[in-house]
Write a protein that holds these residues in place. Sequence first.
Motif, PDB file in Angstrom:
ATOM      1  N   MET A   1       6.824  20.255   2.847  1.00  0.00           N
ATOM      2  CA  MET A   1       6.384  18.859   2.637  1.00  0.00           C
ATOM      3  C   MET A   1       6.516  18.094   3.956  1.00  0.00           C
ATOM      4  N   ILE A   2       5.425  17.568   4.441  1.00  0.00           N
ATOM      5  CA  ILE A   2       5.449  16.796   5.685  1.00  0.00           C
ATOM      6  C   ILE A   2       5.526  15.315   5.327  1.00  0.00           C
ATOM      7  N   ASN A   3       6.559  14.668   5.831  1.00  0.00           N
ATOM      8  CA  ASN A   3       6.758  13.259   5.497  1.00  0.00           C
ATOM      9  C   ASN A   3       5.930  12.350   6.390  1.00  0.00           C
ATOM     10  N   LYS A   4       5.172  11.454   5.740  1.00  0.00           N
ATOM     11  CA  LYS A   4       4.500  10.413   6.528  1.00  0.00           C
ATOM     12  C   LYS A   4       5.472   9.253   6.659  1.00  0.00           C
ATOM     13  N   LYS A   5       5.421   8.592   7.799  1.00  0.00           N
ATOM     14  CA  LYS A   5       6.374   7.525   8.024  1.00  0.00           C
ATOM     15  C   LYS A   5       5.776   6.173   7.615  1.00  0.00           C
ATOM     16  N   SER A   6       6.616   5.339   6.967  1.00  0.00           N
ATOM     17  CA  SER A   6       6.187   3.986   6.617  1.00  0.00           C
ATOM     18  C   SER A   6       6.229   3.119   7.873  1.00  0.00           C
ATOM     19  N   ARG A   7       5.670   1.920   7.756  1.00  0.00           N
ATOM     20  CA  ARG A   7       5.678   1.009   8.900  1.00  0.00           C
ATOM     21  C   ARG A   7       7.116   0.700   9.347  1.00  0.00           C
ATOM     22  N   GLU A   8       7.994   0.483   8.353  1.00  0.00           N
ATOM     23  CA  GLU A   8       9.395   0.192   8.660  1.00  0.00           C
ATOM     24  C   GLU A   8      10.066   1.395   9.346  1.00  0.00           C
ATOM     25  N   GLU A   9       9.765   2.581   8.844  1.00  0.00           N
ATOM     26  CA  GLU A   9      10.364   3.784   9.447  1.00  0.00           C
ATOM     27  C   GLU A   9       9.880   3.967  10.885  1.00  0.00           C
ATOM     28  N   ILE A  10       8.609   3.689  11.121  1.00  0.00           N
ATOM     29  CA  ILE A  10       8.072   3.816  12.484  1.00  0.00           C
ATOM     30  C   ILE A  10       8.785   2.830  13.422  1.00  0.00           C
ATOM     31  N   LYS A  11       9.016   1.621  12.894  1.00  0.00           N
ATOM     32  CA  LYS A  11       9.726   0.614  13.699  1.00  0.00           C
ATOM     33  C   LYS A  11      11.122   1.118  14.093  1.00  0.00           C
ATOM     34  N   LEU A  12      11.827   1.672  13.114  1.00  0.00           N
ATOM     35  CA  LEU A  12      13.183   2.169  13.384  1.00  0.00           C
ATOM     36  C   LEU A  12      13.153   3.397  14.299  1.00  0.00           C
ATOM     37  N   LEU A  86      27.484  20.469  38.322  1.00  0.00           N
ATOM     38  CA  LEU A  86      26.135  20.665  38.861  1.00  0.00           C
ATOM     39  C   LEU A  86      26.190  20.817  40.375  1.00  0.00           C
ATOM     40  N   LYS A  87      25.323  21.704  40.878  1.00  0.00           N
ATOM     41  CA  LYS A  87      25.280  21.882  42.338  1.00  0.00           C
ATOM     42  C   LYS A  87      23.829  21.846  42.836  1.00  0.00           C
ATOM     43  N   GLU A  88      23.728  21.536  44.105  1.00  0.00           N
ATOM     44  CA  GLU A  88      22.417  21.442  44.760  1.00  0.00           C
ATOM     45  C   GLU A  88      21.556  22.663  44.418  1.00  0.00           C
ATOM     46  N   GLY A  89      20.315  22.381  43.982  1.00  0.00           N
ATOM     47  CA  GLY A  89      19.393  23.479  43.697  1.00  0.00           C
ATOM     48  C   GLY A  89      19.358  23.899  42.242  1.00  0.00           C
ATOM     49  N   ASP A  90      20.331  23.398  41.427  1.00  0.00           N
ATOM     50  CA  ASP A  90      20.299  23.680  39.979  1.00  0.00           C
ATOM     51  C   ASP A  90      19.203  22.861  39.320  1.00  0.00           C
ATOM     52  N   ILE A  91      18.853  23.272  38.105  1.00  0.00           N
ATOM     53  CA  ILE A  91      18.149  22.361  37.195  1.00  0.00           C
ATOM     54  C   ILE A  91      19.010  22.235  35.951  1.00  0.00           C
ATOM     55  N   VAL A  92      18.907  21.072  35.299  1.00  0.00           N
ATOM     56  CA  VAL A  92      19.675  20.877  34.060  1.00  0.00           C
ATOM     57  C   VAL A  92      18.775  20.199  33.026  1.00  0.00           C
ATOM     58  N   SER A  93      18.670  20.832  31.867  1.00  0.00           N
ATOM     59  CA  SER A  93      17.896  20.264  30.760  1.00  0.00           C
ATOM     60  C   SER A  93      18.848  19.482  29.870  1.00  0.00           C
ATOM     61  N   ILE A  94      18.527  18.210  29.693  1.00  0.00           N
ATOM     62  CA  ILE A  94      19.338  17.354  28.825  1.00  0.00           C
ATOM     63  C   ILE A  94      18.521  17.041  27.578  1.00  0.00           C
ATOM     64  N   ASP A  95      19.053  17.413  26.437  1.00  0.00           N
ATOM     65  CA  ASP A  95      18.411  17.140  25.145  1.00  0.00           C
ATOM     66  C   ASP A  95      19.330  16.177  24.417  1.00  0.00           C
ATOM     67  N   VAL A  96      18.755  15.113  23.873  1.00  0.00           N
ATOM     68  CA  VAL A  96      19.607  14.117  23.217  1.00  0.00           C
ATOM     69  C   VAL A  96      18.895  13.536  21.995  1.00  0.00           C
ATOM     70  N   GLY A  97      19.699  13.263  20.973  1.00  0.00           N
ATOM     71  CA  GLY A  97      19.178  12.625  19.763  1.00  0.00           C
ATOM     72  C   GLY A  97      19.984  11.389  19.443  1.00  0.00           C
ATOM     73  N   ALA A  98      19.283  10.341  18.958  1.00  0.00           N
ATOM     74  CA  ALA A  98      19.965   9.132  18.504  1.00  0.00           C
ATOM     75  C   ALA A  98      19.426   8.772  17.121  1.00  0.00           C
ATOM     76  N   THR A  99      20.347   8.424  16.231  1.00  0.00           N
ATOM     77  CA  THR A  99      19.947   7.999  14.883  1.00  0.00           C
ATOM     78  C   THR A  99      20.224   6.510  14.757  1.00  0.00           C
ATOM     79  N   PHE A 100      19.162   5.744  14.503  1.00  0.00           N
ATOM     80  CA  PHE A 100      19.312   4.302  14.355  1.00  0.00           C
ATOM     81  C   PHE A 100      18.903   3.909  12.937  1.00  0.00           C
ATOM     82  N   ARG A 101      19.853   3.326  12.200  1.00  0.00           N
ATOM     83  CA  ARG A 101      19.628   2.945  10.793  1.00  0.00           C
ATOM     84  C   ARG A 101      18.901   4.055  10.024  1.00  0.00           C
ATOM     85  N   GLY A 102      19.380   5.272  10.225  1.00  0.00           N
ATOM     86  CA  GLY A 102      18.915   6.406   9.417  1.00  0.00           C
ATOM     87  C   GLY A 102      17.710   7.150   9.964  1.00  0.00           C
ATOM     88  N   LEU A 103      17.130   6.674  11.067  1.00  0.00           N
ATOM     89  CA  LEU A 103      15.950   7.352  11.627  1.00  0.00           C
ATOM     90  C   LEU A 103      16.273   7.925  13.012  1.00  0.00           C
TER      91      LEU A 103
END
Length: 250
Positions: A1-12, A86-103
């Motif tokens: 089931m793919i959830n469509k987002k409401s206008r309020e959910e998109i805002k959040l 970290l040292k010169e010549g490295d690469i670092v991938s930063i992945d981050v998630g934030a939940t704001f008022r449930g979204l």
Amino acid sequence: MINKKSREEIKLMKIAGSIVALVHKEMEKVIEPGISTLELDKIAYDIIKKNKAIPTFLGYNGFPASICASINEQVVHGIPNKDVILKEGDIVSIDVGATFRGLVGDGAWTYPVGKISSEVQKLLEVTKNALFKGIEQMIPDSPLELVSAAIEDAALEGKVGIVREYGGHGVGKNMHEEPFLFNYRTNSKIIIKPNCAIAIEPMLNLGCDEVHTLEDNWTVVTNDKKPSAHFEHTVIATQDGPLITTQLID
Ligand code: MG
């Protein structure tokens, strides 16, 4: 089931995504030789908390930090550590998630540490390009397969390896929702629903496609130990075109 987002959910989701973008803006500033990935995690945690959001990753399936910090041959899910400096010549991938008022907002970026080799620089450019080619195809009522195909074509054109075991995903009230998004063609028949949200995240390798997980049960690394890059945005397929939520709100 793919959830469509409401206008309020998109805002959040736009607010959640903007907090993710704030973290990345700071990462870009502070990532330099000498800083540890644990320090980066602390900075990210503080920004998320200051903006009244919850670090989505912290505690997710037992993950112990607010960011994933994956260096060089690490693909994704690297655990921040005070001893990873970290040292010169490295690469670092930063992945981050934030939940704001449930979204949720979910976004990743791969940063160079100081000066990096030209072939690794090209890997970053190819992977970022693959992300944006995929985003262009986030059109309502269009096949999701076109997103996968755009990413695959960009990777093939850049002559880099494609990680097969991981991919993008629906996102909203949960970090991981349906559908799964492959970063290569699979003959999927899934249609992109209007206002559905997907985290698009190509993970591309300088060498082979194959990866495995280390004994910490989290860190994914390339089998040939060559560098891997990861770029991700949360994107909503609106009638006005693809809306990237993981960007700063003006
Ligand atoms: Mg993701």
